[in-house]
Design a protein around this motif. Structure first.
Motif, PDB file in Angstrom:
ATOM      1  N   GLY A  67       0.832  -1.224   0.089  1.00 11.57           N
ATOM      2  CA  GLY A  67      -0.294   0.041  -0.205  1.00 11.57           C
ATOM      3  C   GLY A  67       0.963   1.008   0.098  1.00 11.57           C
ATOM      4  N   TRP A  68       2.126   1.132  -0.371  1.00 12.99           N
ATOM      5  CA  TRP A  68       3.150   2.337  -0.398  1.00 12.99           C
ATOM      6  C   TRP A  68       2.731   2.899  -1.744  1.00 12.99           C
ATOM      7  N   LYS A  69       3.326   4.076  -1.734  1.00 13.81           N
ATOM      8  CA  LYS A  69       3.410   5.180  -3.065  1.00 13.81           C
ATOM      9  C   LYS A  69       4.966   5.564  -3.214  1.00 13.81           C
ATOM     10  N   VAL A  70       5.379   5.651  -4.285  1.00 17.30           N
ATOM     11  CA  VAL A  70       6.773   6.131  -4.755  1.00 17.30           C
ATOM     12  C   VAL A  70       6.363   7.640  -4.871  1.00 17.30           C
ATOM     13  N   LYS A  71       7.063   8.511  -4.098  1.00 21.27           N
ATOM     14  CA  LYS A  71       6.724  10.007  -4.083  1.00 21.27           C
ATOM     15  C   LYS A  71       7.193  10.427  -5.489  1.00 21.27           C
ATOM     16  N   LYS A  72       6.659  11.623  -5.930  1.00 25.82           N
ATOM     17  CA  LYS A  72       6.593  12.045  -7.080  1.00 25.82           C
ATOM     18  C   LYS A  72       8.013  12.868  -7.306  1.00 25.82           C
ATOM     19  N   GLY A  73       8.637  12.502  -8.626  1.00 22.55           N
ATOM     20  CA  GLY A  73      10.193  12.857  -8.457  1.00 22.55           C
ATOM     21  C   GLY A  73      11.084  12.047  -8.114  1.00 22.55           C
ATOM     22  N   SER A  74      10.737  10.988  -7.427  1.00 21.56           N
ATOM     23  CA  SER A  74      11.929  10.045  -6.811  1.00 21.56           C
ATOM     24  C   SER A  74      12.355   9.241  -8.084  1.00 21.56           C
ATOM     25  N   LYS A  75      13.582   9.033  -8.036  1.00 18.07           N
ATOM     26  CA  LYS A  75      14.433   8.306  -9.091  1.00 18.07           C
ATOM     27  C   LYS A  75      14.755   7.037  -8.854  1.00 18.07           C
ATOM     28  N   ALA A  76      14.654   5.996  -9.789  1.00 15.86           N
ATOM     29  CA  ALA A  76      15.207   4.426  -9.289  1.00 15.86           C
ATOM     30  C   ALA A  76      16.478   4.447  -8.969  1.00 15.86           C
ATOM     31  N   THR A  77      16.875   3.495  -8.172  1.00 17.25           N
ATOM     32  CA  THR A  77      18.332   2.859  -8.320  1.00 17.25           C
ATOM     33  C   THR A  77      18.423   1.683  -8.933  1.00 17.25           C
ATOM     34  N   TRP A  78      19.280   1.699  -9.765  1.00 24.34           N
ATOM     35  CA  TRP A  78      19.537   0.500 -10.443  1.00 24.34           C
ATOM     36  C   TRP A  78      20.802  -0.313 -10.165  1.00 24.34           C
ATOM     37  N   LEU A  79      20.446  -1.661  -9.957  1.00 28.64           N
ATOM     38  CA  LEU A  79      21.218  -2.627  -9.303  1.00 28.64           C
ATOM     39  C   LEU A  79      21.405  -3.758 -10.310  1.00 28.64           C
ATOM     40  N   VAL A  80      22.467  -4.549 -10.220  1.00 28.02           N
ATOM     41  CA  VAL A  80      22.510  -5.475 -11.149  1.00 28.02           C
ATOM     42  C   VAL A  80      22.344  -6.853 -10.489  1.00 28.02           C
ATOM     43  N   TRP A  81      21.430  -7.787 -11.412  1.00 24.17           N
ATOM     44  CA  TRP A  81      21.298  -9.070 -11.065  1.00 24.17           C
ATOM     45  C   TRP A  81      22.128  -9.902 -11.988  1.00 24.17           C
ATOM     46  N   GLY A  82      22.735 -10.895 -11.630  1.00 27.79           N
ATOM     47  CA  GLY A  82      23.605 -11.989 -11.929  1.00 27.79           C
ATOM     48  C   GLY A  82      23.462 -13.122 -11.664  1.00 27.79           C
ATOM     49  N   GLY A  83      23.485 -14.149 -12.622  1.00 27.10           N
ATOM     50  CA  GLY A  83      23.212 -15.666 -12.092  1.00 27.10           C
ATOM     51  C   GLY A  83      23.359 -16.478 -13.334  1.00 27.10           C
ATOM     52  N   THR A  84      23.044 -17.556 -13.010  1.00 27.81           N
ATOM     53  CA  THR A  84      23.158 -18.782 -14.065  1.00 27.81           C
ATOM     54  C   THR A  84      21.632 -19.100 -14.510  1.00 27.81           C
ATOM     55  N   SER A  85      21.496 -18.997 -15.799  1.00 35.73           N
ATOM     56  CA  SER A  85      20.403 -19.495 -16.402  1.00 35.73           C
ATOM     57  C   SER A  85      20.510 -20.675 -17.301  1.00 35.73           C
ATOM     58  N   SER A  86      19.382 -21.252 -17.874  1.00 39.71           N
ATOM     59  CA  SER A  86      19.772 -22.580 -18.888  1.00 39.71           C
ATOM     60  C   SER A  86      18.445 -22.568 -19.614  1.00 39.71           C
ATOM     61  N   LYS A  87      18.790 -23.112 -20.930  1.00 39.18           N
ATOM     62  CA  LYS A  87      17.685 -23.353 -21.783  1.00 39.18           C
ATOM     63  C   LYS A  87      17.895 -24.758 -22.598  1.00 39.18           C
ATOM     64  N   GLU A  88      16.841 -25.360 -23.082  1.00 42.35           N
ATOM     65  CA  GLU A  88      16.937 -26.710 -23.589  1.00 42.35           C
ATOM     66  C   GLU A  88      17.191 -26.326 -25.110  1.00 42.35           C
ATOM     67  N   ILE A  89      18.263 -27.205 -25.628  1.00 45.59           N
ATOM     68  CA  ILE A  89      18.439 -27.062 -26.932  1.00 45.59           C
ATOM     69  C   ILE A  89      18.319 -28.537 -27.495  1.00 45.59           C
ATOM     70  N   THR A  90      18.128 -29.002 -28.727  1.00 48.50           N
ATOM     71  CA  THR A  90      18.237 -30.023 -29.314  1.00 48.50           C
ATOM     72  C   THR A  90      19.231 -30.420 -30.394  1.00 48.50           C
ATOM     73  N   ASN A  91      19.926 -31.431 -29.984  1.00 49.58           N
ATOM     74  CA  ASN A  91      21.180 -31.780 -30.895  1.00 49.58           C
ATOM     75  C   ASN A  91      20.645 -32.288 -32.171  1.00 49.58           C
ATOM     76  N   GLU A  92      21.151 -31.643 -33.351  1.00 54.36           N
ATOM     77  CA  GLU A  92      20.747 -31.845 -34.471  1.00 54.36           C
ATOM     78  C   GLU A  92      21.115 -33.326 -35.185  1.00 54.36           C
ATOM     79  N   GLU A  93      22.154 -33.568 -34.539  1.00 58.27           N
ATOM     80  CA  GLU A  93      22.495 -34.973 -35.044  1.00 58.27           C
ATOM     81  C   GLU A  93      21.671 -36.186 -34.471  1.00 58.27           C
ATOM     82  N   THR A  94      21.713 -36.153 -32.944  1.00 56.36           N
ATOM     83  CA  THR A  94      20.930 -37.184 -32.341  1.00 56.36           C
ATOM     84  C   THR A  94      19.512 -36.978 -32.030  1.00 56.36           C
ATOM     85  N   GLY A  95      19.143 -35.667 -32.071  1.00 56.56           N
ATOM     86  CA  GLY A  95      17.730 -35.184 -31.642  1.00 56.56           C
ATOM     87  C   GLY A  95      17.553 -35.292 -30.042  1.00 56.56           C
TER      88      GLY A  95
END
Length: 304
Positions: free
Chosen positions: A80-108
């Motif tokens: 239920g909070w509001k950000v005061k008018k004129g306030s500026k965001a602070t930018w932080l860095v998120w870093g980590g490890t992600s993954s995705k599925e890939i299909t081997n073209e030769e073996t499937g």
């Protein structure tokens, strides 16, 4: 150009511009001989790590925030909070490890490929939050995460007298100690934040030594940019002056500035064999000016 077509903000350039602004005001966000609440998310209690404490410090210093706590926009809205008018965001860095599925073209065969991920996240300091329409108050979180004060040493009467005699404009609080020439103002963390009494008074003496450079006092130039020899030279003056003052106050001079400027000082001394004498002379003038204000030096000493 519509808003959605507007060019994305270059966060690296934004950070660089902020750092340059601080450095031009003689503020270094990575050095402090005092304790404070870690920068963290106010709701989760997660302490920021990696480069994020530095990124948070930069915005705290630039915007004169008093809180080390931040919150995401969605988190704030959920309470239920509001950000005061004129306030500026602070930018932080998120870093980590992600993954995705890939299909081997030769073996499937489906394989999972891991890769490093990086993105910017914006948060708001609690000073930017308006909790007037909510039952959950900001003070609950600031009290919850406030650091246990570590400096319980009694104040030193003579040093207190020395500081009060200067009648300097000082703002206490926050996570930075500095002298801002454009405002002719010293900013100091509170006494309780420092690891001991000596560190507090030595740091205060250092900033008061910068304060003497004002045109209405000793009229010493303060126009050197961070990293320049002029900047390092002024730091050397303040360092030596603080040592002189602490000697007169019979306290140990505990400062942490010297390490970051050591290489610059070496370059200065190599380029000018009279540099140390020049700095020491200016430092002596600064110390004597301050000690004289406190009635701790004689006119004969000031004339020497």
């Amino acid at each position: 150009m519509t808003r959605t077509q507007a060019k994305a903000v270059d966060k690296f350039q934004l950070l660089t511009d902020k750092l340059l602004t601080l450095m031009e005001e003689n503020k270094t966000p990575w050095l402090k001989p005092w304790h404070s609440t870690p920068y963290m998310n106010a709701i989760s209690g997660h302490s920021y790590r990696g480069v994020n404490p530095l990124l948070a410090t930069v915005d705290v210093m630039l915007n004169d925030y008093q809180s080390p706590l931040f919150v995401g926009f969605t988190q704030a809205k959920s309470l239920g909070w509001k950000v005061k008018k004129g306030s500026k965001a602070t930018w932080l860095v998120w870093g980590g490890t992600s993954s995705k599925e890939i299909t081997n073209e030769e073996t499937g065969e489906i394989q999972r490929q891991f890769f490093n991920a990086f993105k910017w996240l914006n948060v708001f300091n609690l000073d930017c939050i308006d909790d007037s329409d909510s039952d959950r108050k900001v003070s609950h979180f600031t009290d919850k995460f406030s650091v246990n004060k570590q400096n319980e040493a009694p104040r030193i009467e003579l040093a207190e007298k020395f500081i009060q005699a200067q009648n300097a404009k000082v703002k206490f609080g926050g996570n930075v100690a500095c002298y801002t020439a454009s405002l002719d103002k010293i900013t100091m963390p509170r006494y309780e934040e420092f690891r001991d009494a000596e560190t507090y008074y030595a740091t205060f003496s250092h900033e008061l030594s910068h304060w003497t450079a004002h045109a209405d006092r000793l009229n010493r130039p303060l126009n050197g940019k961070f990293g320049s020899q002029a900047y390092a030279f002024e730091e050397l003056i303040a360092e030596i002056s603080a040592a002189f003052i602490c000697n007169e106050l019979s306290i140990k001079c505990e400062l942490e500035h010297h390490a970051s400027y050591l290489s610059s000082w070496i370059q200065i001394l190599k380029s000018d064999n009279k540099a140390f004498i020049k700095a020491a002379t200016s430092a002596q003038k600064a110390a004597r000016y301050l000690l004289s204000n406190a009635g701790m030096s004689t006119e004969e000493e000031n004339a020497a």
